[in-house]
Motif scaffolding. Structure first.
Motif, PDB file in Angstrom:
ATOM      1  N   GLU A   1      32.187  39.885  77.617  1.00 10.23           N
ATOM      2  CA  GLU A   1      32.039  38.921  76.533  1.00 10.23           C
ATOM      3  C   GLU A   1      30.706  39.049  75.792  1.00 10.23           C
ATOM      4  O   GLU A   1      30.450  38.297  74.842  1.00 10.23           O
ATOM      5  CB  GLU A   1      32.160  37.503  77.096  1.00 10.23           C
ATOM      6  N   VAL A   2      29.877  39.999  76.213  1.00 13.78           N
ATOM      7  CA  VAL A   2      28.525  40.083  75.653  1.00 13.78           C
ATOM      8  C   VAL A   2      28.546  40.326  74.151  1.00 13.78           C
ATOM      9  O   VAL A   2      27.882  39.615  73.375  1.00 13.78           O
ATOM     10  CB  VAL A   2      27.714  41.185  76.362  1.00 13.78           C
ATOM     11  N   GLU A   3      29.295  41.325  73.705  1.00 14.89           N
ATOM     12  CA  GLU A   3      29.246  41.688  72.288  1.00 14.89           C
ATOM     13  C   GLU A   3      29.654  40.509  71.407  1.00 14.89           C
ATOM     14  O   GLU A   3      29.001  40.222  70.397  1.00 14.89           O
ATOM     15  CB  GLU A   3      30.140  42.891  72.012  1.00 14.89           C
ATOM     16  N   ALA A   4      30.697  39.813  71.805  1.00 12.34           N
ATOM     17  CA  ALA A   4      31.157  38.679  71.000  1.00 12.34           C
ATOM     18  C   ALA A   4      30.159  37.528  71.005  1.00 12.34           C
ATOM     19  O   ALA A   4      30.134  36.718  70.066  1.00 12.34           O
ATOM     20  CB  ALA A   4      32.515  38.192  71.521  1.00 12.34           C
ATOM     21  N   ALA A   5      29.318  37.446  72.044  1.00 14.16           N
ATOM     22  CA  ALA A   5      28.362  36.339  72.166  1.00 14.16           C
ATOM     23  C   ALA A   5      27.069  36.584  71.399  1.00 14.16           C
ATOM     24  O   ALA A   5      26.229  35.689  71.298  1.00 14.16           O
ATOM     25  CB  ALA A   5      28.054  36.089  73.641  1.00 14.16           C
ATOM     26  N   ILE A   6      26.895  37.765  70.866  1.00 13.69           N
ATOM     27  CA  ILE A   6      25.669  38.075  70.110  1.00 13.69           C
ATOM     28  C   ILE A   6      25.808  37.498  68.703  1.00 13.69           C
ATOM     29  O   ILE A   6      26.593  37.990  67.884  1.00 13.69           O
ATOM     30  CB  ILE A   6      25.432  39.595  70.046  1.00 13.69           C
ATOM     31  N   ASP A   7      25.056  36.428  68.436  1.00 15.78           N
ATOM     32  CA  ASP A   7      25.117  35.807  67.114  1.00 15.78           C
ATOM     33  C   ASP A   7      23.716  35.399  66.674  1.00 15.78           C
ATOM     34  O   ASP A   7      22.719  35.737  67.313  1.00 15.78           O
ATOM     35  CB  ASP A   7      26.071  34.606  67.118  1.00 15.78           C
ATOM     36  N   GLU A   8      23.647  34.648  65.570  1.00 16.03           N
ATOM     37  CA  GLU A   8      22.351  34.315  64.957  1.00 16.03           C
ATOM     38  C   GLU A   8      21.523  33.335  65.768  1.00 16.03           C
ATOM     39  O   GLU A   8      20.376  33.049  65.424  1.00 16.03           O
ATOM     40  CB  GLU A   8      22.584  33.743  63.554  1.00 16.03           C
TER      41      GLU A   8
END
Length: 397
Positions: free
Chosen positions: A140-147
């Protein structure tokens, strides 16, 4: 083409032992014995304190840092040695957070080594500025990378399963939202090719007692990308990170570039052993290491699954998606590993139920793999692990 017969001859491997635990502690490089002995007698013994200048002790952290840097795709002058990996994690994370002062989230995953998470928790508590450690599943790491993310802090290879993160992709995603990427290479350096410069990583840290064979307690390393090196503030403003340590000023001025990430007196004996260990990598192609590692791991998986059906694979099946280690799962994993060790096959156990094996082509070959599985099959088929002795937990598992 790398000559793995030659590299095997460079290590001391006890008779009758199949050593599949180089992902925890590498074996003794033969050259390290002479190198440390020479330092103790000819340098420390004869030169005494003059060794700092005459034997080049003071410059060892940078010189050896460059040797490690060549194995992890770092630019010259961007890696320095010293202290422990936990200290280096703290340094990297603290500096990274200051580069993104308005954000509060440190993003990591449940496969990260607990010590990294502990250091993050401790730093966040000390800062007292409302930072949050957000932990998600590895997938889930990639999807959790946000602003909201200030720092992405990951270990590239999961210590339990061997699952491999895509450094380049995740770093690019972090940068696209204005976050900083910190990578722990503890289970990567010396195990597979790394390209920190090509991946545009911001910070990287790692230990040297695993695949780099530097010995128990060998010094850790830290990498800072050149674009950050002159502006990051070292959270641990140690004496040897000062621009002029021997000016003995009362105020701190950070040294230039990666030197500011030095903290205390360098561990010279440990650095000497590591320096000798790194000689084994001369003439070694990391792509050859990677290909042979995948072959050995694939062979091990195939043999174990065919002959020991009660063991469940706990690592990615695809060799391109894992590091240089394999884990199998069993509720009696600890006892099984103790039975293996008693028969001369050394791996290790990771709670709650993983038996873990590291495959290092520098000194492990296909015959070792087959013989190890022969012994494992005997132990599983005849329940040789099923004794009170093998269930008694030691301090180190």
């Amino acid at each position: 083409m790398t000559d793995f017969e030659k590299t095997r001859s460079l290590f001391y491997l006890p008779e009758g032992i199949i050593y599949l635990d180089g992902n925890s502690l590498g074996p003794l490089p033969l050259a390290a014995k002479d190198r440390v002995a020479r330092l103790m007698t000819e340098e420390w013994g004869e030169l005494l304190i003059k060794g700092w200048n005459k034997a080049g002790w003071m410059t060892m952290p940078r010189r050896i840092g460059d040797r490690v840097g060549r194995l992890i795709g770092a630019e010259p002058g961007t890696v320095v040695m010293g202290d422990t990996l936990s200290i280096k994690v703290y340094q990297a994370l603290a500096s990274a957070l200051e580069l993104v002062p308005r954000r509060k989230v440190v993003l990591s995953d449940s496969g990260n080594f607990p010590s990294d998470l502990y250091m993050a928790e401790g730093l966040i508590g000390s800062l007292g500025r409302g930072h949050e450690l957000k932990i998600v599943e590895p997938e889930e790491v990639e999807a959790a990378i946000d602003e909201t993310v200030a720092v992405l802090m990951l270990t590239e290879v999961d210590y339990r399963t061997g699952r491999l993160h895509d450094m380049k992709t995740l770093t690019k995603k972090a940068h696209s939202v204005g976050a900083i990427a910190v990578w722990d290479l503890a289970h990567t350096a010396g195990a597979l090719p790394v390209d920190l410069a090509g991946a545009e990583a911001d910070f990287a840290v790692g230990c040297t007692y695993k695949y780099l064979n530097g010995g128990p307690g060998a010094p850790a390393f830290i990498y800072v990308a050149p674009r950050h090196a002159e502006k990051v503030r070292p959270a641990l403003s140690g004496w040897l990170g000062h621009e002029s340590p021997f000016a003995f000023e009362l105020g701190y001025r950070p040294g230039g570039g990666i030197d500011r990430m030095r903290v205390g007196t360098p561990p010279i004996l440990g650095l000497a052993a590591l320096d000798a260990a790194l000689d084994a990598w001369e003439g070694v192609d990391m792509q050859d290491v990677r290909r042979q590692s995948i072959r050995l791991c694939d062979l091990f998986v195939a043999e174990v699954e065919e002959r020991c059906p009660s063991l469940k694979l706990g690592s990615p099946r695809d060799g391109e998606r894992r590091g240089s280690q394999i884990s199998f799962l069993h509720e009696e994993g600890y006892a099984i590993m103790q039975a293996l060790i008693a028969r001369g096959v050394i791996g290790d156990f990771r709670a709650p139920n993983a038996i873990r094996f590291g495959f290092t082509p520098l000194y492990i070959g296909e015959q070792d793999v087959i013989k190890a599985v022969d012994i494992l099959q005997d132990i599983m088929t005849n329940r040789l692990w099923d004794t009170a002795e093998y269930r008694q937990r030691a301090l180190v598992t």
